[in-house]
Design an enzyme around this catalytic site. Structure first.
Site, PDB file in Angstrom:
ATOM      1  CE  LYS A  74      29.950  40.466  39.775  1.00 14.43           C
ATOM      2  NZ  LYS A  74      31.203  39.702  39.926  1.00 14.43           N
ATOM      3  N   GLY A 133      34.922  34.697  37.765  1.00 10.62           N
ATOM      4  CA  GLY A 133      35.961  34.116  38.617  1.00 10.62           C
ATOM      5  C   GLY A 133      35.367  33.516  39.879  1.00 10.62           C
ATOM      6  NE  ARG A 136      40.015  36.857  36.888  1.00 12.67           N
ATOM      7  CZ  ARG A 136      38.979  37.229  37.632  1.00 12.67           C
ATOM      8  NH1 ARG A 136      37.758  37.174  37.127  1.00 12.67           N
ATOM      9  NH2 ARG A 136      39.162  37.642  38.855  1.00 12.67           N
ATOM     10  CD  GLN A 157      36.875  35.203  43.038  1.00 11.49           C
ATOM     11  OE1 GLN A 157      37.821  34.772  42.382  1.00 11.49           O
ATOM     12  NE2 GLN A 157      36.033  36.090  42.564  1.00 11.49           N
ATOM     13  CG  ASP A 203      35.408  43.520  43.117  1.00  5.69           C
ATOM     14  OD1 ASP A 203      36.517  43.094  42.744  1.00  5.69           O
ATOM     15  OD2 ASP A 203      34.500  42.775  43.533  1.00  5.69           O
ATOM     16  CE  LYS A 262      40.451  41.415  42.048  1.00  2.00           C
ATOM     17  NZ  LYS A 262      39.878  40.366  42.905  1.00  2.00           N
ATOM     18  NE  ARG A 266      38.277  45.022  37.136  1.00  2.00           N
ATOM     19  CZ  ARG A 266      37.331  44.457  37.875  1.00  2.00           C
ATOM     20  NH1 ARG A 266      37.441  44.451  39.199  1.00  2.00           N
ATOM     21  NH2 ARG A 266      36.279  43.904  37.294  1.00  2.00           N
ATOM     22  NE  ARG A 287      33.365  44.833  39.925  1.00  3.24           N
ATOM     23  CZ  ARG A 287      32.089  44.583  40.252  1.00  3.24           C
ATOM     24  NH1 ARG A 287      31.146  45.480  40.016  1.00  3.24           N
ATOM     25  NH2 ARG A 287      31.758  43.420  40.803  1.00  3.24           N
TER      26      ARG A 287
HETATM   27  C1  S3P Z   1      34.739  37.949  45.150  1.00  3.44           C
HETATM   28  C2  S3P Z   1      36.002  38.124  45.637  1.00  3.44           C
HETATM   29  C3  S3P Z   1      36.974  39.072  45.063  1.00  3.44           C
HETATM   30  C4  S3P Z   1      36.296  40.066  44.140  1.00  3.44           C
HETATM   31  C5  S3P Z   1      35.322  39.405  43.221  1.00  3.44           C
HETATM   32  C6  S3P Z   1      34.236  38.715  44.003  1.00  3.44           C
HETATM   33  C7  S3P Z   1      33.865  36.964  45.792  1.00  3.44           C
HETATM   34  O1  S3P Z   1      37.937  38.347  44.309  1.00  3.44           O
HETATM   35  O2  S3P Z   1      37.270  40.765  43.390  1.00  3.44           O
HETATM   36  O3  S3P Z   1      34.746  40.339  42.342  1.00  3.44           O
HETATM   37  O4  S3P Z   1      32.643  36.967  45.531  1.00  3.44           O
HETATM   38  O5  S3P Z   1      34.365  36.139  46.577  1.00  3.44           O
HETATM   39  P1  S3P Z   1      39.262  37.740  44.972  1.00  3.44           P
HETATM   40  O6  S3P Z   1      38.866  36.632  45.860  1.00  3.44           O
HETATM   41  O7  S3P Z   1      40.070  37.273  43.799  1.00  3.44           O
HETATM   42  O8  S3P Z   1      39.910  38.889  45.698  1.00  3.44           O
END
Ligand code: S3P
Length: 441
Positions: free
Chosen positions: A28, A101, A129, A175, A321, A348, A352, A396
């Site tokens: 993803k 997110g 969020r 992110q 995750d 998340k 969770r 999840r």
């Molecule tokens: C992701 C970063 C993670 C992860 C999310 C996907 C990404 O989040 O939990 O499912 O693709 O950059 P965070 O950046 O909030 O840790």
């Protein structure tokens, strides 16, 4: 949006072993980035094995709404005609990122430097969020972004020229890191992000593949603005975060023996495999190879007697995750498992820590919720089950509680499962194909 609509309620019943061999859907995180960088590059990008989950399709729809031509051929191959860093068009409506997110935070980084107006919104979960964690650093770059109270979406962005930033992030978040690096692409000069722990590095890897100048020094990563990004031919690895569900199910259900093909083995993502190996799980990585600038392997997984562990805090970002399904493994291991320092799990797709503590306790697990983690005393003989539990609309959590249900003495129904289609639309087909008893009640 997906052709595999997930039912909203599913029932898991203990049954035979999980056996066989499956390929996993595309990763993803990497799929979002393939669309984003493909759109911002010059020329065509071809993406094989894109995850066609709802989250990624939201990113596809957003770039289409900004004038990018993205076509899917009958074999599921995506072709993106890149418009360059300055070629996006103002969308004529709100961009709805659904449950994602990643889509919202990465798009905010892209849009902050584009000379037009945009609004990012999402579903009820996404609108709760924290977006302040990206709005704050982007604002330091000069971005004009308004949000609801406490940095909640919708985000209203009046794109403008930005100035470079050297940012020390208080959270290990790919992110946050990626939002800044993407904003920095369309900004004169170099920008950098330093993290407290290394988060997933797919953005950096893919930026390098597209021709950007990216430097890493310890936990700091730096990108030069205005690179020429050139369209690429990409093949997305299988998603280790989706592999986690059949993988843990196979470890827990006696007699199981699975081959999970083409799983992404990026070192920033394999924390769950390290945790499960420390618990005594039999997981063998076979045929290691490279795909799309990322390491992949096939994973052979066999039923194993697991022992509880204390989770090393430095490993948390690399398994972030996978904690919902890790808690299931812990609830069925011999002895105690302790997790602390994982408050990020509370922000998340759901909280969770709470969602899993409530769900597992309802199944009969011995779990104590703590501010930044959990304590779980495992029951290797199985859980009682025989109840209906809620996923809190978290994909999840839903998949984790269904795997737990395969290890219960009486069937378990999980409610509000439809969001499984955000990350793993074929979950039901793949799991039942391996022999798991998952049915629509
Ligand atoms: C992701 C970063 C993670 C992860 C999310 C996907 C990404 O989040 O939990 O499912 O693709 O950059 P965070 O950046 O909030 O840790």
């Amino acid at each position: 949006m997906s052709n595999h609509a997930s039912p909203d309620r599913l029932t898991a019943t203990a049954g035979g072993a999980l056996r066989g061999s499956i390929a996993l859907p595309g990763d993803k995180s990497i799929s979002h980035r393939a669309i984003i960088l493909g759109a911002l590059a010059e020329g065509e990008t071809t993406v094989h094995h894109l995850l066609e989950g709802e989250d990624v399709l939201r990113t596809v729809a957003a770039f289409r709404a900004m004038g990018v031509d993205i076509q899917r051929d009958p074999n599921g191959i995506y072709r993106i005609q890149g418009v360059g860093l300055d070629g996006l068009r103002e969308p004529d409506d709100v961009l709805d990122m659904g449950n994602s997110g990643t889509a919202m935070r990465l798009l905010a980084g892209v849009l902050a430097s584009q000379p037009f107006f945009s609004i990012l919104t999402g579903d009820a979960s996404l609108r709760q969020r924290p977006m302040g964690r990206i709005v704050a650093p982007l604002s330091q770059m000069g971005a004009r972004i308004l949000s609801r109270a406490q940095g909640r979406a919708p985000l209203v962005i009046q794109g403008t020229e930005l100035i470079p930033l050297d940012y020390q992030s208080p959270v290990a978040s790919a992110q946050v890191k990626s939002a800044i690096l993407l904003a920095a692409l369309n900004t004169a000069g170099g920008s950098s992000v330093q993290e407290p722990e290394q988060s997933r590095d797919h953005t950096e890897r893919m930026l390098t593949a597209f021709g950007a100048e990216v430097e890493r020094e310890g936990l700091r990563v730096r990108v030069e603005g205005w690179p020429t990004l050139t369209g690429q031919l990409l093949a997305v690895p299988g998603d280790i975060s989706s592999a986690a569900f059949p993988l843990v199910a196979a470890l827990l259900v006696p007699g199981s023996d699975l081959l999970l093909q083409g799983v992404g083995m990026n070192p920033t993502r394999v924390g769950l495999l390290e945790l499960l190996a420390a618990m005594g799980g039999s997981i063998e990585a076979l045929n290691p190879r490279q795909q799309g600038g990322e390491p992949i392997a096939d994973l052979r997984v066999k039923h194993s007697a697991l022992r509880g562990i204390t989770v090393p805090p430095e490993l948390i970002p690399r398994a972030i995750d996978e904690f919902p399904i890790f808690f299931v493994a812990a609830a069925l291991a011999e002895g105690e498992t302790v997790l602390t320092g994982a408050a990020e799990l509370r922000v998340k797709e759901s909280d969770r820590i709470h969602a899993m503590a409530v769900g597992l306790a309802a199944l009969g697990a011995r779990v104590t919720e703590q501010a930044d983690g959990v304590r779980i005393v495992g029951q290797p003989d199985g859980l009682a089950g025989g109840v209906t539990v809620d996923s809190f609309t978290d994909h999840r959590v839903a998949m984790s509680l269904l795997v737990a249900g395969l290890c219960c003495r009486a069937p378990v129904t999980v409610e509000r499962c439809a969001n499984i289609q955000t990350s793993f639309p074929a979950f039901l087909d793949k799991m039942t194909g391996l022999g798991a008893s998952l049915t629509v009640p």
